[in-house]
Design a protein around this motif. Structure first.
Motif, PDB file in Angstrom:
ATOM      1  N   ILE A  34      14.202   2.791  -4.549  1.00 21.82           N
ATOM      2  CA  ILE A  34      12.845   2.291  -4.329  1.00 21.82           C
ATOM      3  C   ILE A  34      12.877   0.800  -4.002  1.00 21.82           C
ATOM      4  CG2 ILE A  34      10.694   1.709  -5.539  1.00 21.82           C
ATOM      5  CD1 ILE A  34      10.823   4.455  -6.834  1.00 21.82           C
ATOM      6  N   GLY A  35      13.774   0.070  -4.653  1.00 23.17           N
ATOM      7  CA  GLY A  35      13.931  -1.342  -4.316  1.00 23.17           C
ATOM      8  C   GLY A  35      14.326  -1.521  -2.861  1.00 23.17           C
ATOM      9  N   CYS A  36      15.222  -0.659  -2.380  1.00 21.91           N
ATOM     10  CA  CYS A  36      15.636  -0.721  -0.974  1.00 21.91           C
ATOM     11  C   CYS A  36      14.465  -0.393  -0.052  1.00 21.91           C
ATOM     12  CB  CYS A  36      16.787   0.242  -0.720  1.00 21.91           C
ATOM     13  SG  CYS A  36      18.312  -0.165  -1.605  1.00 21.91           S
ATOM     14  N   ILE A  37      13.631   0.547  -0.466  1.00 21.92           N
ATOM     15  CA  ILE A  37      12.462   0.927   0.341  1.00 21.92           C
ATOM     16  C   ILE A  37      11.447  -0.211   0.387  1.00 21.92           C
ATOM     17  CG2 ILE A  37      10.447   2.463   0.361  1.00 21.92           C
ATOM     18  CD1 ILE A  37      12.379   4.654  -0.744  1.00 21.92           C
ATOM     19  N   HIS A  65       0.834  -1.206   0.000  1.00 21.66           N
ATOM     20  CA  HIS A  65       0.000   0.000   0.000  1.00 21.66           C
ATOM     21  C   HIS A  65       0.874   1.264   0.000  1.00 21.66           C
ATOM     22  CE1 HIS A  65      -3.257   2.766   1.052  1.00 21.66           C
ATOM     23  NE2 HIS A  65      -2.468   3.249   1.995  1.00 21.66           N
ATOM     24  N   PHE A  66       1.917   1.268   0.827  1.00 24.60           N
ATOM     25  CA  PHE A  66       2.811   2.426   0.875  1.00 24.60           C
ATOM     26  C   PHE A  66       3.701   2.490  -0.369  1.00 24.60           C
ATOM     27  CE2 PHE A  66       2.218   1.657   5.556  1.00 24.60           C
ATOM     28  CZ  PHE A  66       1.475   2.799   5.798  1.00 24.60           C
ATOM     29  N   CYS A  67       4.226   1.338  -0.774  1.00 22.94           N
ATOM     30  CA  CYS A  67       5.156   1.304  -1.917  1.00 22.94           C
ATOM     31  C   CYS A  67       4.498   1.778  -3.204  1.00 22.94           C
ATOM     32  CB  CYS A  67       5.702  -0.108  -2.100  1.00 22.94           C
ATOM     33  SG  CYS A  67       6.735  -0.697  -0.745  1.00 22.94           S
ATOM     34  N   LEU A 103      -3.554   9.247  11.423  1.00 22.79           N
ATOM     35  CA  LEU A 103      -4.761   8.484  11.125  1.00 22.79           C
ATOM     36  C   LEU A 103      -4.814   8.017   9.682  1.00 22.79           C
ATOM     37  CD1 LEU A 103      -7.390  10.672  13.040  1.00 22.79           C
ATOM     38  CD2 LEU A 103      -6.243   8.595  13.825  1.00 22.79           C
ATOM     39  N   GLN A 104      -4.192   8.757   8.769  1.00 22.48           N
ATOM     40  CA  GLN A 104      -4.240   8.413   7.360  1.00 22.48           C
ATOM     41  C   GLN A 104      -3.032   7.572   6.953  1.00 22.48           C
ATOM     42  OE1 GLN A 104      -4.431  12.229   5.435  1.00 22.48           O
ATOM     43  NE2 GLN A 104      -6.635  12.417   5.748  1.00 22.48           N
ATOM     44  N   LYS A 105      -3.199   6.803   5.896  1.00 22.43           N
ATOM     45  CA  LYS A 105      -2.097   6.009   5.362  1.00 22.43           C
ATOM     46  C   LYS A 105      -1.620   6.579   4.026  1.00 22.43           C
ATOM     47  CE  LYS A 105      -3.036   1.662   7.732  1.00 22.43           C
ATOM     48  NZ  LYS A 105      -3.231   0.195   7.591  1.00 22.43           N
ATOM     49  N   GLU A 106      -1.761   7.885   3.887  1.00 18.70           N
ATOM     50  CA  GLU A 106      -1.278   8.566   2.691  1.00 18.70           C
ATOM     51  C   GLU A 106       0.122   9.091   2.950  1.00 18.70           C
ATOM     52  OE1 GLU A 106      -3.388  11.566  -0.254  1.00 18.70           O
ATOM     53  OE2 GLU A 106      -2.584  12.635   1.484  1.00 18.70           O
ATOM     54  N   ILE A 107       1.013   8.831   2.001  1.00 18.48           N
ATOM     55  CA  ILE A 107       2.406   9.245   2.178  1.00 18.48           C
ATOM     56  C   ILE A 107       2.720  10.474   1.335  1.00 18.48           C
ATOM     57  CG2 ILE A 107       3.158   6.912   2.752  1.00 18.48           C
ATOM     58  CD1 ILE A 107       4.278   8.364  -0.558  1.00 18.48           C
ATOM     59  N   LYS A 108       3.764  11.178   1.742  1.00 17.50           N
ATOM     60  CA  LYS A 108       4.264  12.326   0.994  1.00 17.50           C
ATOM     61  C   LYS A 108       5.783  12.201   0.921  1.00 17.50           C
ATOM     62  CE  LYS A 108       0.315  14.865   1.034  1.00 17.50           C
ATOM     63  NZ  LYS A 108      -0.331  15.553  -0.098  1.00 17.50           N
ATOM     64  N   ILE A 109       6.333  12.325  -0.271  1.00 15.55           N
ATOM     65  CA  ILE A 109       7.784  12.323  -0.427  1.00 15.55           C
ATOM     66  C   ILE A 109       8.296  13.734  -0.177  1.00 15.55           C
ATOM     67  CG2 ILE A 109       9.689  11.958  -2.046  1.00 15.55           C
ATOM     68  CD1 ILE A 109       8.008   9.841  -3.393  1.00 15.55           C
TER      69      ILE A 109
END
Length: 417
Positions: free
Chosen positions: A281-284, A196-198, A229-235
């Motif tokens: 990104i692979g490492c993440i 979900h995060f990736c 509360l949210q599972k939205e990410i920001k770079i």
């Protein structure tokens, strides 16, 4: 000939223009009204030499010039004024400073609130007297790049304020209060949760690469959750970002060792290319699924060797075949043979129902390293903290973390013997 009942007067609307510490102005809008017309009115009535104007509705929505035609009669418009002669005073008049939320080598970060819209923001204050010329150039580059990016998974830069005396720079940014993905990686996520995060990270970087922008310092610490509360990410942290194909502006390698691609460590590395983001990104992905980073060794020298030889292991855990195939396509030493971000975006692993099975390594083309000595992300060896700068093969790797919600200690340079 029948006379048309349409008149320009029917499209003239009476609105109210409001700003801090100013009497309201009755504003008459017609189909030809421009921001310059409003600025001239402000100069006459409020006697302010306005250099820049921003307009907002009561709910905080910003109004662009093209939207003026749709403003209805009786609307209250809030004006945010810019006067280059006194930027610091303008900043204080627009935002309430709630508290200090971070401090580090680059400056201080405050939590602020816009006085009109009530929007929470992170105000990063940088004293230019403490910065090197290169660092100031990176601040400018960061602001230019962020202004070009408009994606739900990329932090927003509202504005950059440079005081007229050139001694202070303020970065007004979206406030993120959910913490970094590093904490999620240490919370034993399921593969589905990690996916979900990736997926959000991949979509954001695909958007960047479409615009020929390479982040250059992707890592778990630079991916924040919008809220608890949210599972939205920001770079975040585009301070060392650049455009694909651009030459390096410094001979030093910029980034964090555990996430650096093999070509970045090479002496022949002279230009910015998207594959280095793909490797990170692979490492993440690996870190979120397995709770550790793929190439970390007992010391930086071992990590360095693991990266150059693409030496990593798959821990004994139930994971999907699709995940193993995805990592295998990312962790490729030659960047020309590595999957690109669009290959990753369309990979089967990101489909909703990837089958999870008990790991059986036989029969799969997975790069398995010789060393099993990988380190957990929260290492007790503080001397090799991820935020250190390292010299590898007599070349510098310099890293300075820029966090939207906090700033960390000044990075330093340590020599590998």
């Amino acid at each position: 000939m029948m006379k048309s009942k349409f008149t320009l007067q029917s499209y003239v609307r009476s609105c109210t223009l409001i700003s801090n510490n100013q009497n309201p102005i009755r504003l008459m809008l017609n189909p030809k009204t421009k921001f310059n017309d409003i600025m001239k009115l402000i100069q006459i009535v409020w006697r302010q030499n306005v250099q820049q104007l921003r307009l907002f509705l009561i709910d905080g929505t910003e109004i662009e010039e093209k939207d003026l035609i749709n403003i209805q009669k009786g609307t209250n418009l809030y004006a945010q004024l810019k006067n280059d002669d006194n930027e610091l005073s303008n900043l204080k008049s627009e935002y309430d400073i709630i508290k200090r939320v971070g401090e580090g080598g680059q400056g201080i970060v405050y939590l602020g609130k816009h006085k009109v819209t009530q929007e929470l923001v992170a105000i990063k204050k940088i004293s230019s007297s403490k910065q090197q010329n290169l660092e100031l150039e990176r601040l400018e580059q960061e602001s230019i790049i962020l202004k070009q990016l408009d994606h739900k998974n990329i932090v927003k830069l509202h504005e950059k304020v440079v005081c007229s005396n050139q001694k202070q720079v303020f970065m007004i940014m979206e406030y993120l209060q959910g913490g970094s993905l590093l904490t999620q990686a240490n919370s034993q996520l399921t593969e589905s949760e990690a996916k979900h995060f990736c997926k959000q990270v991949v979509e954001a970087i695909a958007y960047c690469h479409e615009k020929k922008i390479v982040h250059c310092d992707l890592k778990l610490e630079n991916i924040m959750l919008s809220s608890l509360l949210q599972k939205e990410i920001k770079i975040i942290d585009f301070g060392v970002s650049n455009y694909a194909g651009q030459p390096l502006i410094t001979e030093n390698i910029v980034g964090t060792l555990s996430y650096l691609a093999p070509e970045v460590l090479s002496s022949s590395y002279k230009q910015i290319y998207p594959p280095q983001d793909v490797w990170a990104i692979g490492c993440i992905i690996y870190g979120l699924v397995f709770g550790k980073l793929p190439f970390d060794g007992n010391n930086p020298s071992e990590t360095y060797r693991n990266i150059l030889s693409c030496n990593y292991q798959i821990p004994k855990k139930s994971v999907s075949k699709e995940l193993l195939q995805l990592l295998s396509s990312i962790f490729v030493v030659n960047p020309k043979d590595r999957a690109n971000i669009f290959d990753i975006q369309s990979h089967n692993w990101f489909k909703e129902y990837a089958k999870i099975f008990k790991l059986n390594l036989s029969g799969f083309n997975v790069r398995i390293g010789r060393s099993s000595s990988v380190t957990k992300m929260y290492s007790s060896r503080k001397s090799y903290d991820e935020d250190q700068g390292l010299i590898i093969s007599h070349r510098k790797i310099v890293f300075s973390r820029r966090s939207v919600t906090r700033l960390d200690k000044v990075s330093y340079v340590a020599k590998i013997k």
